[in-house]
Design a protein around this motif. Structure first.
Motif, mmCIF file in Angstrom:
data_model
loop_
_atom_site.group_PDB
_atom_site.id
_atom_site.type_symbol
_atom_site.label_atom_id
_atom_site.label_comp_id
_atom_site.label_asym_id
_atom_site.label_seq_id
_atom_site.Cartn_x
_atom_site.Cartn_y
_atom_site.Cartn_z
ATOM 1 N N SER A 324 -39.702 -42.410 -16.761
ATOM 2 C CA SER A 324 -38.889 -43.580 -16.486
ATOM 3 C C SER A 324 -37.673 -43.239 -15.643
ATOM 4 N N GLU A 325 -37.341 -44.143 -14.739
ATOM 5 C CA GLU A 325 -36.069 -44.046 -14.034
ATOM 6 C C GLU A 325 -34.951 -44.294 -15.050
ATOM 7 N N SER A 326 -33.730 -43.857 -14.738
ATOM 8 C CA SER A 326 -32.592 -44.141 -15.617
ATOM 9 C C SER A 326 -31.786 -45.287 -15.048
ATOM 10 N N PHE A 327 -30.864 -45.751 -15.862
ATOM 11 C CA PHE A 327 -30.050 -46.894 -15.451
ATOM 12 C C PHE A 327 -28.576 -46.583 -15.655
ATOM 13 N N ALA A 335 -26.444 -50.299 -23.745
ATOM 14 C CA ALA A 335 -27.491 -50.571 -24.735
ATOM 15 C C ALA A 335 -28.856 -50.147 -24.206
ATOM 16 N N ILE A 336 -29.121 -50.454 -22.936
ATOM 17 C CA ILE A 336 -30.418 -50.102 -22.342
ATOM 18 C C ILE A 336 -30.633 -48.592 -22.407
ATOM 19 N N MET A 337 -29.624 -47.832 -21.967
ATOM 20 C CA MET A 337 -29.758 -46.374 -21.947
ATOM 21 C C MET A 337 -29.787 -45.791 -23.356
ATOM 22 N N ASN A 338 -29.065 -46.418 -24.288
ATOM 23 C CA ASN A 338 -29.118 -45.967 -25.685
ATOM 24 C C ASN A 338 -30.552 -46.066 -26.219
ATOM 25 N N ARG A 339 -31.203 -47.192 -25.979
ATOM 26 C CA ARG A 339 -32.569 -47.388 -26.488
ATOM 27 C C ARG A 339 -33.555 -46.485 -25.763
ATOM 28 N N LEU A 340 -33.406 -46.375 -24.425
ATOM 29 C CA LEU A 340 -34.335 -45.549 -23.652
ATOM 30 C C LEU A 340 -34.205 -44.078 -24.041
ATOM 31 N N THR A 341 -32.949 -43.637 -24.208
ATOM 32 C CA THR A 341 -32.716 -42.238 -24.556
ATOM 33 C C THR A 341 -33.343 -41.929 -25.908
ATOM 34 N N LYS A 342 -33.191 -42.862 -26.840
ATOM 35 C CA LYS A 342 -33.785 -42.648 -28.159
ATOM 36 C C LYS A 342 -35.303 -42.683 -28.107
ATOM 37 N N ALA A 343 -35.847 -43.624 -27.304
ATOM 38 C CA ALA A 343 -37.304 -43.700 -27.176
ATOM 39 C C ALA A 343 -37.843 -42.400 -26.591
ATOM 40 N N ALA A 344 -37.034 -41.770 -25.740
ATOM 41 C CA ALA A 344 -37.446 -40.519 -25.103
ATOM 42 C C ALA A 344 -37.187 -39.317 -26.006
ATOM 43 N N GLY A 345 -36.646 -39.578 -27.208
ATOM 44 C CA GLY A 345 -36.301 -38.450 -28.074
ATOM 45 C C GLY A 345 -35.321 -37.520 -27.368
ATOM 46 N N TYR A 346 -34.439 -38.101 -26.554
ATOM 47 C CA TYR A 346 -33.421 -37.355 -25.800
ATOM 48 C C TYR A 346 -34.020 -36.385 -24.780
ATOM 49 N N HIS A 347 -35.247 -36.666 -24.354
ATOM 50 C CA HIS A 347 -35.881 -35.831 -23.334
ATOM 51 C C HIS A 347 -35.523 -36.356 -21.947
ATOM 52 N N ILE A 348 -34.575 -35.701 -21.293
ATOM 53 C CA ILE A 348 -34.055 -36.182 -20.015
ATOM 54 C C ILE A 348 -34.106 -35.071 -18.974
ATOM 55 N N VAL A 349 -34.628 -35.406 -17.808
ATOM 56 C CA VAL A 349 -34.584 -34.466 -16.694
ATOM 57 C C VAL A 349 -33.451 -34.893 -15.783
#
Ligand code: TXA
Ligand code: MG
Length: 357
Positions: A324-327, A335-349
């Protein structure tokens, strides 16, 4: 599970909602729309009813429920006192997507608050929800109407997928407006604190209170460490989780697109089902996998509205990996990034630009 349809949301038929209210009075479970996400309702004053919610959702019972009310006067019996910050915030944002945490009164059972001495209360701004709560004559405990760990439901179909056969009734009032859960602000302590970001943004709350309202440090610090426990017990679980492994990619647009294309291609080669979450602006730039746009990047409310639906669609398609792209983290983006980050289990590149000398 009975499913009833409300044709005119602004003027819901009372006869239909009376039957739903009777189920709640009798200790049963009814899912209903709110302006944020669909809720799974039960009598908040009955411990047995709360137990049924935990069972239907498969939710850990230390995770407290939000009591929903239809009128501001209904707050008083549920709480020990109403701190000044609470008064200001409810005057400004109720009815609406804001949950406030107060010291609880003896009326509220520990079964509803997950054993805590505080209670979360919200007055939703949805004609169906308000009418239902009013007709049932009691505060309604309502977590999001999803199976624990799945993305919150934004349509009655989502609720049906998770709850059919487990609850008495689903009230179908169409798609919700906002699409992410309410902002939670704890006003029970010395300083008000945001425990979960939502459509009532940090800026909005700070303006009303005339001071910066801080976010619970545990929800911004990234990978959940043992020593930083989030104050909203629900925020510690890997919530909103899609079945696939989700990776967020952060950086300049061009780099993000390039990286996602490369990662997607690699996984496809290995024989996996791959999904890509992007925006209208970038969708033409992706070549591999199943591509889903969340909308125009600048329209945060559209992105929030589509977020959980897109995650569920990838579940249905049995995606193995999602990129996913980030926002932006401004305003509703928090709120969007909070939910996405959690859905990703904090897996961020994170793609860092090399310094040019
Ligand atoms: O928008 C919403 O708030 C939706 C709709 C249905 O109203 N409801 C919702 O409920 O999101 P739920 O149960 O999915 O999330 C409630 C969150 C959890 O993270 C829980 O831990 C937290 O609120 N919470 C509830 N009572 C609390 C309390 N006394 N202290 C701290 N956190 C609390
Ligand atoms: Mg939830």
């Amino acid at each position: 599970t009975e499913r009833i349809y409300i044709e005119d949301k602004e003027h819901p038929e009372e006869a239909k909602l009376k039957r739903a209210a009777q189920i709640l009075k009798d200790g049963g479970l009814v899912a209903f729309p709110t302006e944020t996400v669909y809720g799974l309702g039960a009598n908040a004053l009955e411990e047995e009813a709360a137990k049924k919610i935990y069972e239907a959702k498969g939710r850990p019972s230390d995770n407290p429920l939000i009591a929903h009310i239809a009128d501001k006067e209904d707050l008083k019996p549920l709480v020990k006192q109403i701190p000044e910050a609470g008064v200001k915030l409810m005057e400004a944002f109720w009815p609406g997507p804001l949950t406030l945490i107060f010291p609880k009164s003896d009326l509220v059972p520990y079964g509803t608050t997950g054993g805590l001495d505080t209670v979360a209360v919200r007055m939703p701004n949805d004609p169906i929800a308000s009418a239902l709560i009013r007709l049932s004559g009691v505060p309604i405990a309502a977590p999001s109407a999803n199976t624990s760990g799945r993305p919150s439901p934004t349509t009655a179909d989502h609720v049906w997928q998770d709850m059919n056969g487990k609850i008495e009734m689903i009230i179908d009032g169409g798609a919700v407006g906002i699409g992410v859960e309410s902002t939670i602000i704890d006003v029970s302590g010395e300083e008000p604190m945001i425990l979960r970001p939502g459509a009532i943004t940090q800026e909005m709350a700070s303006k009303v209170l005339g001071q910066v309202v801080c976010l619970d440090p545990a929800i911004v610090s990234g990978p959940l460490k043992e020593d930083v426990k989030p104050k909203a017990p629900g925020m510690k679980y890997r919530h909103y989780a899609p079945k696939a492994s989700l990776t967020l990619v952060e950086g300049d647009t061009k780099d993000v697109i390039e990286t996602i294309n490369r990662l997607a291609k690699e996984k496809l080669k290995e024989g996996f089902q791959v999904g890509i979450i992007c925006t209208e602006e970038s969708r033409e730039s992706y070549r591999n996998g199943i591509i889903k746009s969340m909308g125009v990047r600048a329209k945060e409310d559209t992105i929030a509205h589509n977020l959980y639906g897109v995650l569920r669609e990838f579940d249905d398609l049995e995606a193995d990996f999602i990129y996913s792209e980030s926002f932006s983290k401004d305003h509703l983006g928090q709120a969007i990034m909070n939910r996405l980050t959690k859905a990703a289990g904090y897996h961020i590149v994170k793609i860092q630009k090399e310094e040019t000398l």
